[in-house]
Design a protein around this motif. Structure first.
Motif, PDB file in Angstrom:
ATOM      1  N   ASN A  86       0.853  -1.193   0.000  1.00 18.68           N
ATOM      2  CA  ASN A  86       0.000   0.000   0.000  1.00 18.68           C
ATOM      3  C   ASN A  86       0.886   1.240   0.000  1.00 18.68           C
ATOM      4  O   ASN A  86       1.202   1.814   1.045  1.00 18.68           O
ATOM      5  CB  ASN A  86      -0.914  -0.011   1.227  1.00 18.68           C
ATOM      6  CG  ASN A  86      -2.083  -0.946   1.080  1.00 18.68           C
ATOM      7  OD1 ASN A  86      -2.807  -0.901   0.084  1.00 18.68           O
ATOM      8  ND2 ASN A  86      -2.277  -1.812   2.067  1.00 18.68           N
ATOM      9  N   SER A 122      -6.737  -2.923   1.203  1.00 18.38           N
ATOM     10  CA  SER A 122      -6.389  -4.072   2.037  1.00 18.38           C
ATOM     11  C   SER A 122      -7.582  -5.006   2.181  1.00 18.38           C
ATOM     12  O   SER A 122      -7.450  -6.239   2.073  1.00 18.38           O
ATOM     13  CB  SER A 122      -5.931  -3.601   3.420  1.00 18.38           C
ATOM     14  OG  SER A 122      -4.783  -2.785   3.317  1.00 18.38           O
ATOM     15  N   ILE A 138       1.623  -7.947   3.753  1.00 22.22           N
ATOM     16  CA  ILE A 138       1.133  -6.601   3.488  1.00 22.22           C
ATOM     17  C   ILE A 138       2.160  -5.626   4.035  1.00 22.22           C
ATOM     18  O   ILE A 138       2.583  -5.736   5.197  1.00 22.22           O
ATOM     19  CB  ILE A 138      -0.235  -6.353   4.145  1.00 22.22           C
ATOM     20  CG1 ILE A 138      -1.280  -7.327   3.573  1.00 22.22           C
ATOM     21  CG2 ILE A 138      -0.683  -4.917   3.929  1.00 22.22           C
ATOM     22  CD1 ILE A 138      -2.633  -7.237   4.241  1.00 22.22           C
ATOM     23  N   ASN A 140       2.617  -1.571   4.426  1.00 21.07           N
ATOM     24  CA  ASN A 140       1.974  -0.261   4.345  1.00 21.07           C
ATOM     25  C   ASN A 140       3.030   0.840   4.420  1.00 21.07           C
ATOM     26  O   ASN A 140       3.875   0.829   5.315  1.00 21.07           O
ATOM     27  CB  ASN A 140       0.978  -0.086   5.489  1.00 21.07           C
ATOM     28  CG  ASN A 140      -0.178  -1.067   5.409  1.00 21.07           C
ATOM     29  OD1 ASN A 140      -0.622  -1.419   4.318  1.00 21.07           O
ATOM     30  ND2 ASN A 140      -0.672  -1.509   6.554  1.00 21.07           N
ATOM     31  N   THR A 167      -1.907  -0.799  10.842  1.00 19.36           N
ATOM     32  CA  THR A 167      -0.949  -1.877  10.578  1.00 19.36           C
ATOM     33  C   THR A 167      -0.867  -2.830  11.761  1.00 19.36           C
ATOM     34  O   THR A 167      -0.893  -4.060  11.602  1.00 19.36           O
ATOM     35  CB  THR A 167       0.445  -1.287  10.289  1.00 19.36           C
ATOM     36  OG1 THR A 167       0.382  -0.500   9.095  1.00 19.36           O
ATOM     37  CG2 THR A 167       1.491  -2.370  10.145  1.00 19.36           C
ATOM     38  N   THR A 181       1.747  -8.361   8.487  1.00 15.58           N
ATOM     39  CA  THR A 181       1.502  -6.960   8.133  1.00 15.58           C
ATOM     40  C   THR A 181       2.510  -6.077   8.847  1.00 15.58           C
ATOM     41  O   THR A 181       2.637  -6.134  10.074  1.00 15.58           O
ATOM     42  CB  THR A 181       0.083  -6.526   8.539  1.00 15.58           C
ATOM     43  OG1 THR A 181      -0.874  -7.466   8.042  1.00 15.58           O
ATOM     44  CG2 THR A 181      -0.235  -5.147   7.988  1.00 15.58           C
TER      45      THR A 181
END
Length: 259
Positions: A86, A122, A138, A140, A167, A181
């Motif tokens: 992201n 997400s 993931i 961020n 997060t 994450t």
């Protein structure tokens, strides 16, 4: 750093230029198939054309239907989604003013992309990740201003601080699915936006650049490639026990005060 991402599919938002372009280049160089996602569809297509295994997706991450369509396009093309970065985000050049003067519509624009869009992206990407049963990553992209606030950019600061706690919340919720994450908090990175603000002779805040650099122990801005290396580390199979962390890539900015 080198790792083996072959067989993995990485979806990167804001990937048509700057930090996003560096991220897709680094992930692709380590074997990942790439979804180059950006609101600038033509720019995304140009980037994808230069990668060994990539598709371009035009998407405004503030639009829930567009986000769902982008994820569907990914699963049609590759059948899976393993890594979500992201990265997409915006700030303001024109409105560096106090919160009492900050335009409401500009607040909504910045928070809408930087925080709401990250949530929508997400949420949609997690559906194939969880359904696939293979775990995932993931990453961020937050900011040092989410860790230590700065003046005159209240929505950006608020959104990036929100990303950091989101997060952590995602890390708690998603670990049972094997999805890790983490966030990266870049410091001042030499992109086109920061060049306009600080580093060009005509930059809006060029006169303050020397004092700004004195606050960074390394005394220089970072490069997009240095953020990309941090993303690669968090996406790598070897980072299998790193979850819910915020990695500041800032030249020491948030370590303390340079007196």
């Amino acid at each position: 750093m080198r790792c083996d991402l072959s067989g993995r599919v990485a979806f990167v938002t804001g990937a048509a230029g700057g930090i996003g372009r560096a991220i897709v280049d680094r992930l692709a160089a380590n074997g990942a198939a790439i979804v180059v996602a950006d609101v600038d569809g033509e720019g995304a297509a140009r980037v994808a054309a230069g990668l060994p295994d990539a598709i371009a997706v035009e998407v405004d991450i503030r639009n829930e239907a567009a986000v769902a369509a982008a994820v569907e396009q990914t699963t049609r093309a590759y059948g899976r989604l393993d890594i979500l970065v992201n990265n997409a985000g915006v700030n303001t050049l024109a409105h560096r003013v106090g919160i009492d003067q900050f335009p409401v519509e500009e607040w909504h624009r910045i928070v809408g992309v930087d925080l709401d869009g990250l949530f929508l992206m997400s949420r949609a990407a997690l559906q194939p990740m969880i359904a696939g049963g293979r775990g995932g990553r993931i990453v961020n992209i937050a900011s040092v201003v989410g860790l230590a606030a700065m003046r005159l950019q209240s929505p950006f600061v608020a959104a990036k601080a929100g990303i950091i706690h989101l997060t952590r919340s995602m890390a708690l919720e998603l670990a049972p699915h094997g999805i890790l994450t983490n966030a990266i908090a870049p410091g001042s990175i030499m992109t086109e936006v920061t060049r306009k603000l600080f580093y060009g002779e005509e930059g809006s805040f060029h006169a303050r650049t020397e004092a700004f650099m004195r606050h960074i122990p390394l005394g220089r801005p970072g490069a997009p490639e240095e953020i990309a290396e941090a993303v690669l580390f968090l996406a790598a199979p070897e980072a299998s026990y790193v979850n819910g962390q915020v990695l500041a890539v800032d030249g020491g900015w948030t370590a303390g005060f340079m007196m």
